[in-house]
Enzyme design. Structure first.
Site, PDB file in Angstrom:
ATOM      1  N   ASN A 153      60.685  22.431  -3.639  1.00 14.90           N
ATOM      2  CA  ASN A 153      60.997  22.086  -5.028  1.00 14.90           C
ATOM      3  C   ASN A 153      60.306  23.134  -5.869  1.00 14.90           C
ATOM      4  O   ASN A 153      59.091  23.182  -5.915  1.00 14.90           O
ATOM      5  CB  ASN A 153      60.447  20.701  -5.382  1.00 14.90           C
ATOM      6  CG  ASN A 153      61.193  19.585  -4.681  1.00 14.90           C
ATOM      7  OD1 ASN A 153      62.388  19.691  -4.444  1.00 14.90           O
ATOM      8  ND2 ASN A 153      60.489  18.520  -4.348  1.00 14.90           N
ATOM      9  N   HIS A 166      54.645  26.921  -2.687  1.00 15.40           N
ATOM     10  CA  HIS A 166      54.562  26.088  -1.486  1.00 15.40           C
ATOM     11  C   HIS A 166      55.882  25.372  -1.235  1.00 15.40           C
ATOM     12  O   HIS A 166      56.740  25.310  -2.101  1.00 15.40           O
ATOM     13  CB  HIS A 166      53.448  25.041  -1.636  1.00 15.40           C
ATOM     14  CG  HIS A 166      53.757  23.952  -2.615  1.00 15.40           C
ATOM     15  ND1 HIS A 166      53.731  24.140  -3.993  1.00 15.40           N
ATOM     16  CD2 HIS A 166      54.125  22.655  -2.436  1.00 15.40           C
ATOM     17  CE1 HIS A 166      54.061  23.006  -4.601  1.00 15.40           C
ATOM     18  NE2 HIS A 166      54.304  22.093  -3.682  1.00 15.40           N
ATOM     19  N   GLN A 168      57.556  21.943   1.454  1.00 18.91           N
ATOM     20  CA  GLN A 168      57.172  20.765   2.204  1.00 18.91           C
ATOM     21  C   GLN A 168      58.013  20.665   3.469  1.00 18.91           C
ATOM     22  O   GLN A 168      59.121  21.206   3.535  1.00 18.91           O
ATOM     23  CB  GLN A 168      57.367  19.505   1.368  1.00 18.91           C
ATOM     24  CG  GLN A 168      56.573  19.531   0.062  1.00 18.91           C
ATOM     25  CD  GLN A 168      56.525  18.180  -0.625  1.00 18.91           C
ATOM     26  OE1 GLN A 168      56.208  17.168  -0.003  1.00 18.91           O
ATOM     27  NE2 GLN A 168      56.846  18.161  -1.898  1.00 18.91           N
ATOM     28  N   GLU A 320      79.049  11.923 -13.004  1.00 16.10           N
ATOM     29  CA  GLU A 320      78.660  12.467 -11.700  1.00 16.10           C
ATOM     30  C   GLU A 320      78.038  11.395 -10.807  1.00 16.10           C
ATOM     31  O   GLU A 320      78.282  11.366  -9.602  1.00 16.10           O
ATOM     32  CB  GLU A 320      77.686  13.640 -11.893  1.00 16.10           C
ATOM     33  CG  GLU A 320      78.310  14.873 -12.528  1.00 16.10           C
ATOM     34  CD  GLU A 320      78.467  14.808 -14.043  1.00 16.10           C
ATOM     35  OE1 GLU A 320      78.097  13.775 -14.644  1.00 16.10           O
ATOM     36  OE2 GLU A 320      78.965  15.788 -14.633  1.00 16.10           O
TER      37      GLU A 320
HETATM   38  O1  LIG Z   1      80.086  14.772 -22.093  1.00  9.00           O
HETATM   39  P1  LIG Z   1      78.666  15.008 -22.537  1.00  9.00           P
HETATM   40  O2  LIG Z   1      77.993  13.742 -23.012  1.00  9.00           O
HETATM   41  O3  LIG Z   1      78.537  16.108 -23.527  1.00  9.00           O
HETATM   42  O4  LIG Z   1      77.909  15.495 -21.232  1.00  9.00           O
HETATM   43  C1  LIG Z   1      77.100  14.724 -20.405  1.00  9.00           C
HETATM   44  O5  LIG Z   1      77.869  13.834 -19.590  1.00  9.00           O
HETATM   45  C2  LIG Z   1      78.780  14.450 -18.681  1.00  9.00           C
HETATM   46  C3  LIG Z   1      79.419  13.378 -17.836  1.00  9.00           C
HETATM   47  O6  LIG Z   1      78.469  12.658 -17.074  1.00  9.00           O
HETATM   48  C4  LIG Z   1      78.088  15.498 -17.805  1.00  9.00           C
HETATM   49  O7  LIG Z   1      79.059  16.207 -17.086  1.00  9.00           O
HETATM   50  C5  LIG Z   1      77.260  16.472 -18.630  1.00  9.00           C
HETATM   51  O8  LIG Z   1      76.531  17.313 -17.776  1.00  9.00           O
HETATM   52  C6  LIG Z   1      76.310  15.687 -19.538  1.00  9.00           C
HETATM   53  O9  LIG Z   1      75.542  16.549 -20.323  1.00  9.00           O
HETATM   54  O1  LIG Z   2      55.962  15.456  -3.037  1.00  3.13           O
HETATM   55  P1  LIG Z   2      55.902  15.905  -4.457  1.00  3.13           P
HETATM   56  O2  LIG Z   2      56.111  17.378  -4.621  1.00  3.13           O
HETATM   57  O3  LIG Z   2      54.701  15.406  -5.196  1.00  3.13           O
HETATM   58  O4  LIG Z   2      57.137  15.157  -5.173  1.00  3.13           O
HETATM   59  C1  LIG Z   2      58.388  15.722  -5.449  1.00  3.13           C
HETATM   60  O5  LIG Z   2      59.169  15.871  -4.277  1.00  3.13           O
HETATM   61  C2  LIG Z   2      59.508  14.673  -3.574  1.00  3.13           C
HETATM   62  C3  LIG Z   2      60.428  15.028  -2.431  1.00  3.13           C
HETATM   63  O6  LIG Z   2      61.615  15.618  -2.871  1.00  3.13           O
HETATM   64  C4  LIG Z   2      60.144  13.639  -4.514  1.00  3.13           C
HETATM   65  O7  LIG Z   2      60.265  12.417  -3.838  1.00  3.13           O
HETATM   66  C5  LIG Z   2      59.331  13.439  -5.800  1.00  3.13           C
HETATM   67  O8  LIG Z   2      60.041  12.608  -6.687  1.00  3.13           O
HETATM   68  C6  LIG Z   2      59.078  14.804  -6.434  1.00  3.13           C
HETATM   69  O9  LIG Z   2      58.314  14.655  -7.621  1.00  3.13           O
END
Ligand SMILES: O=P(O)(O)O[C@H]1O[C@H](CO)[C@@H](O)[C@H](O)[C@H]1O
Ligand SMILES: O=P(O)(O)O[C@H]1O[C@H](CO)[C@@H](O)[C@H](O)[C@H]1O
Lengths: 349, 349
Positions: A153, A166, A168, A320
C-alpha cells in the site's frame, strides 16, 4: 464507422481474470470536478526519523528493537490480521451463518534502510534484493500455506500509515476470494484453449502495442484491456512462470529494471510520489504444490487511485459498489499517456 | 470454549449474496492509527446557494434552468456515464478482448429544495415523497431496462461532489456484475431451500437479535453476518417484496420511518453527517418482468467508510483488493454500538 466510434462511446469490456465486466465511459473525463481534493503526498520525508518504528535501530510498538539493517528487513506485523493459532469458530450448519477458521501470519518487509527513497529511486541492485526476499518468503511460507499475498500500500491515500518504503506479506490457510476466482478463470481458459490465459494475453498485447506501457525482452507492463482503475497496470513475464520464486537471476534483474521504469512513469505522470496498492498473484502453494498449476501465470496488479491530478482520485463508490465498476478514460488513452512519459524520474532530472 | 473464543479471534464468514468470504479480525481495532485523517464533512451548508446547480431556480452546466421545485426534483445527469444511443463496439471474437454495447440513462434526483437537510433531518412525509419517486422511476425506466440502479453517494469522502441532498438513478440495457451475482446466489438458494434467501435471513436475524440495529412491524435493519464495511447495514422488508414499486402505502411510510431512525443513529455515532454509499437491489426489470423472480427479495445496502471516528475511515486496499475483504471489529460489535445510540438526532437534541 461503428467500430471506430466504440472507443469514445461508453461500452462494456470483459475481464477474463475475474469473469466480470467494466463500464468504459471515456466521455466522462469532460465533466468538471467540484468534489473532494486530496492532500498531496508528503514530499519531505527525513532519511532517518528516531520515532519511526520502521527505521533501523528503532524500537517497535511491542518493545522489540530493529537491527541496524542495511538492505531489506522482515519482521512479524505487530498488529496481525492473521495469527497462526486462532481457534476454530465451530460451524452453525445454517447456510446463512457460515464461518470457518482463519489462520496465518502477517509480515512487514522494509525495502531499504532509508525513509526517503521509494522503489523507482532505489538502485537496480537494491530492487533485486527486494525481489529475492519476496521469492524467499513465498518459498518459505508456501511450504505450509496455500496462499502467500505480497502487497504494497503506497501513500496515505491508500491506507499506508508509515512513509518508510515497505510492503506486507500475509500468508493464510485458505485461498482468498480474489486468487480463488482468478484460479477458476485461468483453469477454465486453459482447459478450453490449451495455453495459459495470461501467456496468450501477453503475446497479443506485445503485438497490438496500444496498451503497452513498458516492455523488455522478458517482461511486459500493460494497462489491461479490462482495467478498472484509471492507470491500472498488469506486469508479467513473457515466459511461462508459475511463481515469483521460479524467476531466474536474469529475470529478477529484468524485473527490477522494468519495475523502476514503470514506477518512474507513474511518479512522472503528476510529478508526485504516485500512490497505489499493488500485489503479486502466482500459482497457489502449500497443498497445491503437489498439483498441476500449468494454467497459472505469475503477474502483478497495480491499482493506483489517481484520475485527474495529484489530488483528484477516482471514487469507486455508489454505482461501482452496488452495480459495476466504471472508468472515465479508455485503457488505450491511459497507456498512451504513461508510454509517452520520460523514463528519467522528475526528482533526479 | 472454542465457540465462545471465535468471535474475538480472526475467522472467515460467508456472504451468501456474493458467494464470497470476509476475514473478521476483531483484535485489529487495538492497533494505533498513524495514517491518513480525513477532513470532517462540511457542517455549515447554506440552505440556498445561488451557485449550486442543484438548488431550485438555478442554472445547470448545460444552461438549462431548474424549476422552483418544492419537493423532489428529477433531471437527466449532465455528464452521464450511460447514454441511450451508444454505438455497438462490434466484437473482436477474441476471448481476451471482448466488448459489448452499453446503453442507458443516468438521472439525478434531489430529495428536497433545501441544501442544509439530509434524509434523517427531513420530515417523514418528505422521505415518503422520495420513496414514491424511487418507485415511480423503477416502474418507468423498468419498462425498458433490465436494471435500474438507485444509489446515493453521501459525503465528499464517498465521491459526492455536491452537498445538496440527492441520489442518482442509472438504468442500463445490461444486468451489472453485482446484481447478476446476487441474482445467481438468490436463485440457487431458492431452488435448494424453497424460500427466498433474504426472507429466511430476516426471520433468523429478527429472532437472534444480536445484529439488529432497528426494526419495526414491516422492516428490519441489521449489520449483516457477512458485513465488510465497519458499520455496513442491510435494510429489508419482512414481507416478500420483489421491487420497491411493489411496496404498499403503509410499507412506504414504515420505510420512511425506519430510514430516519437508521440514518439518525449513523449521524449520532460520531456526531457527524455520516458518509456512505447506499443503493437498492430488487428483482430485475425490462425483459425479466415476464419471468419468475420469486427468489428475489427487495433490499438496500448501506456501505459507510468510517471506522474509528468522524475522520478515520477503513481503507479497503492492498490485501482487500488483491486477496479478500477484511474487517477490524465484529458485525455484532458494530450492531450493538448502533443499536444503543439514541434515536434523536444530535443536531435537534
Ligand atoms: O456522478 P458523480 O456523483 O459526479 O460521481 C460519483 O459517483 C459515480 C457513480 O458511483 C462515480 O463513478 C464517480 O467516481 C463519483 O465521483
Ligand atoms: O496493515 P496496515 O498498513 O496498517 O493497514 C492497511 O492495510 C491493510 C491491508 O490492506 C488494511 O486492512 C488496512 O485497512 C490499511 O489501513
Amino acid at each position: 464507422g461503428r467500430k471506430i466510434g466504440s472507443k469514445f462511446h461508453q461500452h462494456l469490456r470483459y475481464n477474463p481474470l475475474r469473469d466480470s465486466w467494466v463500464l468504459v465511459s471515456a466521455h466522462r473525463m469532460k465533466r468538471p470536478w467540484a468534489g473532494q481534493v486530496e492532500r498531496p503526498p508528503e514530499e519531505h520525508i527525513p532519511r532517518y526519523d528516531p520515532n519511526n518504528p520502521l527505521c533501523p535501530g528503532n524500537k517497535r510498538a511491542n518493545g522489540k528493537g530493529n537491527p541496524d539493517y542495511d538492505s531489506t528487513f522482515v519482521f512479524e506485523n505487530d498488529f496481525p490480521a492473521l495469527q497462526p493459532d486462532a481457534p476454530d469458530p465451530g460451524s452453525d450448519q445454517d447456510p446463512l451463518f457460515q464461518s470457518k477458521a482463519a489462520r496465518g501470519v502477517c509480515k512487514v518487509m522494509c525495502f531499504h534502510p532509508w525513509s526517503d527513497v521509494t522503489l523507482p529511486l532505489m538502485k537496480k541492485e537494491e530492487v533485486v534484493n527486494v525481489i529475492d526476499k519476496w521469492a524467499e518468503l513465498v518459498e518459505e511460507l508456501g511450504t505450509i500455506y496455500p496462499w502467500v499475498q505480497i502487497f504494497e500500500n503506497k501513500g496515505a491515500m491508500m491506507g499506508c500509515s508509515n512513509p518508510h518504503p515497505h510492503c506486507q506479506v500475509w500468508a493464510s490457510n485458505f485461498l482468498p476470494n480474489e486468487p480463488a476466482l482468478s484460479d477458476r478463470c485461468q483453469r477454465a481458459y486453459y482447459e478450453k484453449h490449451g495455453e495459459p490465459m495470461l501467456l496468450q494475453y501477453a503475446k497479443r498485447e506485445a503485438e497490438k502495442k496500444e496498451r503497452v506501457v513498458v516492455e523488455s525482452s522478458d517482461w511486459l507492463a500493460v494497462v489491461p484491456y479490462w482495467a478498472t482503475w484509471p492507470y491500472q497496470t498488469l506486469l508479467l513475464p513473457r515466459r511461462h512462470v508459475l511463481r515469483i520464486s521460479d524467476l531466474t537471476t536474469e529475470e529478477r534483474e529484468g524485473l527490477a529494471a522494468i519495475m523502476k521504469r514503470l514506477l518512474t512513469k507513474y511518479d512522472n505522470l503528476f510529478e508526485v510520489s504516485f500512490p497505489y496498492s499493488m500485489g503479486w498473484h502466482g500459482a497457489p502453494t502449500g497443498p497445491y504444490l503437489k498439483e498441476d498449476n500449468s494454467h497459472w501465470q505469475l503477474h502483478a496488479h497495480y491499482y493506483p487511485p489517481l484520475l485527474r491530478s495529484a489530488t483528484v482520485k477516482k471514487f469507486m463508490v455508489g454505482y461501482e459498489m452496488l452495480a459495476q465498476e466504471q472508468r472515465d478514460l479508455t485503457p488505450e488513452q491511459a497507456a498512451e499517456k504513461l508510454r509517452n512519459l520520460p523514463e528519467e524520474h522528475y526528482k533526479t532530472r
